[in-house]
Design an enzyme around this catalytic site. Structure first.
Site, PDB file in Angstrom:
ATOM      1  N   SER A  14     -34.924  17.612  -0.333  1.00  0.00           N
ATOM      2  CA  SER A  14     -35.843  17.012  -1.297  1.00  0.00           C
ATOM      3  C   SER A  14     -37.260  17.138  -0.749  1.00  0.00           C
ATOM      4  O   SER A  14     -37.463  17.237   0.468  1.00  0.00           O
ATOM      5  CB  SER A  14     -35.510  15.534  -1.511  1.00  0.00           C
ATOM      6  OG  SER A  14     -36.544  14.867  -2.221  1.00  0.00           O
ATOM      7  N   TYR A  64     -33.899   7.110   2.322  1.00  0.00           N
ATOM      8  CA  TYR A  64     -33.637   8.367   1.619  1.00  0.00           C
ATOM      9  C   TYR A  64     -34.491   9.490   2.204  1.00  0.00           C
ATOM     10  O   TYR A  64     -33.987  10.585   2.506  1.00  0.00           O
ATOM     11  CB  TYR A  64     -33.935   8.204   0.134  1.00  0.00           C
ATOM     12  CG  TYR A  64     -33.743   9.466  -0.679  1.00  0.00           C
ATOM     13  CD1 TYR A  64     -32.471   9.883  -1.054  1.00  0.00           C
ATOM     14  CD2 TYR A  64     -34.837  10.244  -1.066  1.00  0.00           C
ATOM     15  CE1 TYR A  64     -32.292  11.040  -1.798  1.00  0.00           C
ATOM     16  CE2 TYR A  64     -34.659  11.405  -1.812  1.00  0.00           C
ATOM     17  CZ  TYR A  64     -33.398  11.795  -2.181  1.00  0.00           C
ATOM     18  OH  TYR A  64     -33.222  12.942  -2.919  1.00  0.00           O
TER      19      TYR A  64
END
Length: 254
Positions: free
Chosen positions: A151, A164
């Site tokens: 990501s 995350y």
């Protein structure tokens, strides 16, 4: 003249295949001729996706497996099952992941730990279990690919996404080290870093939903199919060509 897809005959394991990027990638790989093992914890979703793929003329097998809550040896057993069903594995797409927004001070400890278990530990264990298959495919002269879906959070700071972001930074750096380790043995490693993608990932919390709705007012977010197209293009290159890190962003930026 019939043009054969470069993915025809590939044997792919795709995690997170019950929804989002994983489901879109599995569907596209199958449409382009790959045999696909669908790995996720929701068996009903996997069965539905298998039917869609097979109705369209593709081949898929569901492997119900929770990469975060697996018992000791379960991931390795699931990997071996996938390899047997496919007749070997030459392509692994680690697309499984969760995002549980919240601050480190106030967020539930178990949600943070589950992000680590799925986004990083599960990816590492499955990759290790399937590495012998990738090495065998490469040694036989075929293409062999390990694709990790990271990501842009791997390098950017977003309030409420500390754990995350940490897991995705670890995935990106792990990919770099694996590339160094595996390139001499002709296994390609690609790290795909998508920006904002409209999936179920952000729908599990009020903060995540607010993020998604706010972002939609400022950009045209990516779809899972957009990212799947990038992955399919990447693994379809000649075996001596490696696209190591790919950032996939919406054209319109805030």
């Amino acid at each position: 003249m019939t043009v054969l897809s470069p993915l025809a005959g590939r044997r792919a394991v795709v995690t997170g295949a019950s929804s989002g990027i994983g489901a879109a990638t599995a569907t596209l790989l199958a449409a382009q001729g790959a045999r696909v093992a669908l790995v996720a914890r929701r068996r009903d979703r996997l069965d539905a996706l298998r039917k869609e793929i097979e109705d369209a003329g593709g081949r898929a097998v569901p492997i119900a497996l929770d990469l975060a809550g697996a018992e000791p040896g379960a991931i390795e057993s699931g990997a071996r099952l996938a390899a047997r069903e496919l007749g070997g594995v030459d392509l692994v797409v680690n697309a499984a992941g969760i995002l549980s927004p919240g601050t480190l001070a106030d967020g539930p400890v178990d949600e943070g730990e589950r992000q680590i278990e799925l986004n990083l530990t599960g990816l590492l264990r499955l990759s290790r279990a399937l590495l012998p298959d990738l090495l065998e495919a490469a040694a036989a002269g075929g293409a062999a690919d390990l694709v990790n879906v990271s990501s842009i959070a791997a390098s950017r700071v977003e309030f409420g996404a500390a754990v995350y972001g940490a897991t995705k930074a670890a995935v990106t750096h792990l990919s770099r080290h694996l590339r160094l380790e595996l390139a001499p043995r002709n296994v390609r490693v690609t790290d795909v870093q998508p920006g904002m993608v409209v999936t179920e990932l952000l729908s599990g919390s009020e903060l995540g939903t607010a993020w998604a709705e706010d972002m939609k007012t400022r950009i045209d977010p990516l779809t899972p199919e957009d990212v799947a197209q990038v992955i399919a293009f990447t693994v379809g290159r000649p075996r001596h060509v490696n696209l190591p890190e790919i950032i996939v962003m919406p054209a319109k930026q805030p």
